[in-house]
Design an enzyme around this catalytic site. Structure first.
Site, PDB file in Angstrom:
ATOM      1  CE  LYS A   1      -6.218   0.216   6.079  1.00  0.00           C
ATOM      2  NZ  LYS A   1      -6.128   0.484   7.452  1.00  0.00           N
ATOM      3  CG  ASP A   2      -5.615   5.622   6.887  1.00  0.00           C
ATOM      4  OD1 ASP A   2      -5.724   4.316   8.224  1.00  0.00           O
ATOM      5  OD2 ASP A   2      -4.321   5.099   6.308  1.00  0.00           O
TER       6      ASP A   2
ATOM      7  N   GLY B   1       0.626  -1.169  -0.423  1.00  0.00           N
ATOM      8  CA  GLY B   1      -0.165  -0.134  -0.154  1.00  0.00           C
ATOM      9  C   GLY B   1       0.837   1.158   0.142  1.00  0.00           C
ATOM     10  CG  HIS B   2       3.054   2.290   3.711  1.00  0.00           C
ATOM     11  ND1 HIS B   2       3.010   1.437   4.336  1.00  0.00           N
ATOM     12  CD2 HIS B   2       2.984   3.560   4.147  1.00  0.00           C
ATOM     13  CE1 HIS B   2       2.537   1.782   5.318  1.00  0.00           C
ATOM     14  NE2 HIS B   2       1.775   2.561   5.482  1.00  0.00           N
TER      15      HIS B   2
ATOM     16  CD  GLN C   1      -4.066   9.605   8.091  1.00  0.00           C
ATOM     17  OE1 GLN C   1      -3.694   9.157   9.846  1.00  0.00           O
ATOM     18  NE2 GLN C   1      -3.308   9.300   6.722  1.00  0.00           N
TER      19      GLN C   1
HETATM   20  P1  AMP Z   1       1.043   4.395   7.704  1.00  0.00           P
HETATM   21  O1  AMP Z   1       2.194   4.805   7.789  1.00  0.00           O
HETATM   22  O2  AMP Z   1      -0.016   3.896   8.567  1.00  0.00           O
HETATM   23  O3  AMP Z   1       0.505   6.206   8.528  1.00  0.00           O
HETATM   24  O4  AMP Z   1       0.392   4.891   6.395  1.00  0.00           O
HETATM   25  C1  AMP Z   1       0.903   5.916   5.297  1.00  0.00           C
HETATM   26  C2  AMP Z   1       0.191   6.710   4.383  1.00  0.00           C
HETATM   27  O5  AMP Z   1      -0.336   4.965   3.357  1.00  0.00           O
HETATM   28  C3  AMP Z   1      -0.801   7.067   4.350  1.00  0.00           C
HETATM   29  O6  AMP Z   1      -1.516   7.702   3.465  1.00  0.00           O
HETATM   30  C4  AMP Z   1      -1.903   5.374   4.988  1.00  0.00           C
HETATM   31  O7  AMP Z   1      -2.985   5.810   3.972  1.00  0.00           O
HETATM   32  C5  AMP Z   1      -1.435   4.709   3.107  1.00  0.00           C
HETATM   33  N1  AMP Z   1      -1.571   3.543   3.239  1.00  0.00           N
HETATM   34  C6  AMP Z   1      -1.959   2.478   3.903  1.00  0.00           C
HETATM   35  N2  AMP Z   1      -2.450   1.459   4.226  1.00  0.00           N
HETATM   36  C7  AMP Z   1      -2.659   1.567   2.849  1.00  0.00           C
HETATM   37  C8  AMP Z   1      -3.406   0.441   1.786  1.00  0.00           C
HETATM   38  N3  AMP Z   1      -3.772  -0.753   1.951  1.00  0.00           N
HETATM   39  N4  AMP Z   1      -3.707   0.999   0.607  1.00  0.00           N
HETATM   40  C9  AMP Z   1      -3.214   2.807   0.304  1.00  0.00           C
HETATM   41  N5  AMP Z   1      -2.629   3.060   1.395  1.00  0.00           N
HETATM   42  C10 AMP Z   1      -1.715   2.728   2.446  1.00  0.00           C
END
Ligand code: AMP
Length: 281
Positions: free
Chosen positions: A151-152, A36-37, A155
């Protein structure tokens, strides 16, 4: 790919970049990178000349009983996984660099309307913590475009509103949720799940998809749909936080039952909090 820990160093590097009239795309993350990231990072490379990824587990967004200490920190593995992509700078500050006083910021960025809804009900400091650190990171990096995941969803909505309200000259680019083969949204927290809970977790997306289908087939009793989804989750062993069908722009109950909806969901599985959503165009 340069790894940078200090604010003044990344600012110096990016001054040179801007002097050459190059544009900057920024991807804020908490690390423990998954596909995802990496999709965000890939799309960032298509949006600007230079890609900056931050890796920072932000203490300001974790409640006292939450998983700040145990959150997976895997910097070397993250650096390795970014090698296949265009990443020019990794900004990986420690907590003292971002919060030198050690007690987080006394100045906070908060969205009074959106932060208390949905996830904000059970995580009261979360969105203020996120908006504050993203505002700080935006001021440090000064990107042209910043990339966030759908996903968020709440946010992403709050960040868009913040950029609008505070006049940041930054374009916000949202990326569709990347899922495992069985539909589970990829998340660093999936690693907390036991093998059997990992299987159960796939129900979330199935239930969201069913709800979406029922709405598309004409059901308009959203209270009933939300209750049905809640029951299905409970029957599968989840502790339901909420299932809310809302307008995708305001995140409030929709005035018209037709289009522009999003179904937001949060549920615990043996203590692991999972969130997901599905968008109805
Ligand atoms: P995090 O490291 O969880 O703070 O996420 C960093 C970024 O990655 C945020 O913008 C999340 O929305 C995005 N993100 C996390 N998981 C996914 C996913 N499965 N698909 C798309 N974006 C994601």
């Amino acid at each position: 790919m340069k790894i940078i820990n200090h604010i003044t160093d990344i600012q110096d590097e990016l001054k040179t970049v801007r002097f050459k009239n190059k544009t900057i795309a920024f991807v804020p993350t908490m690390g423990n990178l998954h596909q995802g990231h990496l999709e965000l990072i890939k799309q960032a490379g298509q949006l600007a000349d230079i890609v900056v990824v931050s890796i920072f587990v932000n203490p300001g967004q974790f409640g006292p009983a939450e998983d700040y200490d145990s959150y997976p920190r895997t910097l070397q593995q993250d650096i390795d996984s970014m090698q296949a992509y265009q990443v020019d700078f990794v900004f990986a500050p420690d907590s003292r660099e971002i919060y030198p006083e050690g007690n987080l910021n006394s100045t906070k960025v908060s969205n009074v309307d959106l932060s208390s809804l949905h996830c904000g009900q059970s995580r009261p400091i979360f969105f203020t913590g996120v908006a504050t650190v993203v505002a700080k990171l935006f001021n440090i990096i000064l990107p042209d475009v910043a990339v966030f995941g759908q996903k968020d969803f709440q946010q992403l909505t709050i960040i868009r509103q913040m950029v609008n309200d505070l006049n940041y000259p930054i374009k916000i680019h949202g990326v569709a949720t990347i899922r495992e083969k069985d539909g589970l949204a990829m998340s660093s927290r999936n690693a907390y799940l036991s093998p059997s809970d990992r299987k159960t977790a796939a129900h979330i997306y199935q239930i969201l998809s069913q709800l979406k289908q029922r709405i598309e087939l004409g059901e308009v009793n959203f209270d009933q749909l939300q209750m049905d989804a809640g029951k299905m989750l409970s029957n599968n062993g989840f502790d339901v936080d909420y299932v809310h069908i809302v307008a995708s722009d305001t995140l409030l109950p929709p005035i018209h039952a037709s289009n522009g909806l999003v179904i937001l969901l949060a549920a615990f599985l043996n203590g692991t909090r999972l969130i997901d959503n599905i968008i109805l165009e």
